[in-house]
Design a protein around this motif. Structure first.
Motif, PDB file in Angstrom:
ATOM      1  N   GLN A  86       0.838  -1.206   0.000  1.00 46.46           N
ATOM      2  CA  GLN A  86       0.000   0.000   0.000  1.00 46.46           C
ATOM      3  C   GLN A  86       0.866   1.247   0.000  1.00 46.46           C
ATOM      4  OE1 GLN A  86      -2.426  -0.687   3.385  1.00 46.46           O
ATOM      5  NE2 GLN A  86      -3.945  -1.857   2.252  1.00 46.46           N
ATOM      6  N   SER A  98       1.109   4.102  -2.607  1.00 48.84           N
ATOM      7  CA  SER A  98       0.845   5.523  -2.340  1.00 48.84           C
ATOM      8  C   SER A  98       2.013   6.377  -2.822  1.00 48.84           C
ATOM      9  CB  SER A  98       0.527   5.768  -0.865  1.00 48.84           C
ATOM     10  OG  SER A  98       1.608   5.404  -0.080  1.00 48.84           O
ATOM     11  N   THR A 113       6.617  10.054   2.027  1.00 53.71           N
ATOM     12  CA  THR A 113       6.548   8.652   2.458  1.00 53.71           C
ATOM     13  C   THR A 113       7.932   8.157   2.855  1.00 53.71           C
ATOM     14  OG1 THR A 113       6.981   7.870   0.225  1.00 53.71           O
ATOM     15  CG2 THR A 113       4.672   8.147   0.862  1.00 53.71           C
TER      16      THR A 113
END
Ligand code: ATP
Ligand code: MG
Length: 456
Positions: A195, A199, A413
């Protein structure tokens, strides 16, 4: 020492009743002495025996404590499979006492004919060799089946004769549950990582879309403007042609022609159509670039121009930056290499984006991209140097770690450089980070170039 038959020792009657005739006092002394010796030996034997007994009890106690503490089960059985002894762990699982188990067949401990047959085969047919990690179902005190992993070892007496087997077993239910929990946690972790990767991809896609939207805006508004002009021209030409077909007089027609500015329309038509075609062509090129970017995992072995990829990455990021981001691009073209143009585009966009992020608050954010080509080793080193604050020396070793970010929560991130590092490595290259003496960060990506095709 006096012996029977010696003259002095002849047995005879003395004058005193109860006394042996002819036995001297020294003989008696000798006997008493002997008895003393025997008695003292006896005492010594008794002490030694007691010591040995104490040791035996101690070692028995030790063995018992070990057997009791064992969570694995232990069964000692004869060659015929008759149980000779068990440890408390088996008593707990089966709910039967050691006494009641002794003498019964070990095979009866298992659930189902298959397990019993298997155990019989293992213990009797292969009775002389070891068995490792054989899983069988043991019958528990409540009738349920407990999966147990068994190990069997043959037991021999002092002269090497086979006496039966020593069977140990470990209930694997708990182990399996722990393994399943571990596996579940691992799967969850993998999903979360996917995930996050997704992202990161979405974030770079977002930046890319912003850049592309900006770039497409230009030719599209150009085309739209031209088409609107062409429509106006078409209306006027239609009006003029109507007048021609209506058979108006040459004078009237000349007036119409001047009023509708037909001559100017005719002069304009060519450049308008040219411009529209050019705008459409530009749009096609952008879409082409986009298609190449989206072909991330499909075509990893295409030949492409790295210089073009860098140039496009710069364009897209700086257009999305919407501020004066000065990027000095000093690289020779073409720089042909083999790999995935889409993935390389992602790397270059990450590096340019990081430079922009690090410099965006400065008055004059600047990024200098230069290239050094080494023809002998057929490789190029791209150097990205910005005028930002640089990387904290303590962080230099971590910038390529997945999830390492100094950006506020929700703004990074920390996967950009980790992914870029992996991509460059997969392309046979190397990505490194440093600080320039002037203060900004320097990222260097060295990549192998495609072998030159010999001219024929
Ligand atoms: N040009 C740069 N100048 C200063 N620090 C940098 C530069 N490039 C990267 N870094 C440091 O490396 C960290 C990791 O960068 P990386 O690209 O992996 O993640 P990120 O940029 O924080 O997050 P994301 O890429 O998801 O936006 C950054 O948070 C920053 O601290
Ligand atoms: Mg980044």
């Amino acid at each position: 020492m006096a012996k029977p038959g010696d003259k002095d020792h002849d047995v005879g009657q003395t004058g005193h009743p109860g006394e042996l005739v002819g036995v001297g006092e020294d003989v008696w002394m000798d006997v008493i002495h002997k008895m003393d010796e025997v008695y003292s030996d006896l005492l010594q034997y008794e002490v030694a025996l007691e010591e040995k007994n104490a040791k035996l009890e101690e070692s028995q106690q030790f063995i018992l404590s070990v057997l009791t503490a064992m969570s694995d089960i232990l069964v000692v059985c004869g060659r015929d499979g008759a149980i000779e002894d068990v440890n408390p762990a088996l008593e707990v699982i089966t709910g039967k006492s050691a006494e009641s188990l002794r003498g019964s067949a070990i095979y009866d401990l298992f659930v189902g004919d298959d397990a019993r047959d298997q155990a019989r085969q293992l213990l009797t047919v292969f009775g002389e060799r070891e068995v490792h990690d054989c899983e069988l179902q043991l019958r528990a005190h409540d009738g349920s089946a407990v999966p147990v992993s068994f190990n069997c070892t043959p037991r021999f007496n002092a002269v090497g004769k086979s006496m039966g087997m020593v069977v140990t077993g470990r209930p694997v239910g708990e182990l399996r549950k722990a393994y399943q929990a571990l596996r579940q946690a691992h799967d969850d972790l993998k999903r979360t990582q996917q995930q996050l990767l997704h992202s990161e991809k979405m974030a770079s896609l977002g930046r890319l879309v912003a850049g592309v939207a900006h770039e497409l805006n230009n030719p599209i508004s150009f085309i739209l403007g031209n088409v609107h002009a062409l429509r106006r021209y078409a209306n006027r030409l239609e009006t003029y042609l109507g007048a021609v077909h209506a058979g108006q007089s040459p004078k009237q027609l000349a007036e119409q022609r001047a009023r509708l500015r037909i001559d100017r329309i005719l002069d304009d038509l060519d450049p308008l159509i040219e411009g529209t075609i050019e705008g459409a062509e530009r749009t096609r090129q952008i879409v082409d670039g986009l298609k190449r970017f989206s072909a991330i995992d499909r075509d990893e072995q295409q030949q492409f121009d790295l210089a073009e990829v860098v140039e496009r990455a710069v364009r897209w990021v700086s257009q999305a930056a919407r501020k004066d981001f000065k990027v000095r691009l000093d690289i020779p073209a073409p720089l042909m290499m083999i790999g995935s143009a889409g993935q390389m585009q992602q790397v270059m966009m990450n590096l340019v984006q990081n430079a922009w992020d690090a410099t965006s608050t400065l008055g004059q954010p600047t990024l200098q991209i230069s290239a050094e080509v080494d023809v002998a080793s057929a490789q190029v080193c791209l150097r990205f140097e910005d005028n930002g604050p640089g990387i904290d020396p303590g962080n230099l070793a971590h910038v390529f770690d997945p999830f390492f970010t100094t950006k506020p929560v929700g703004q990074g991130t920390g996967l950009g450089l980790a992914i870029s590092y992996g991509i460059i490595e997969r392309h046979g290259g190397r990505l490194s980070a440093a600080n320039a003496s002037a203060g900004g960060a320097v990222f260097t990506a060295c990549l192998p170039l495609a072998p030159l095709t010999p001219a024929c």
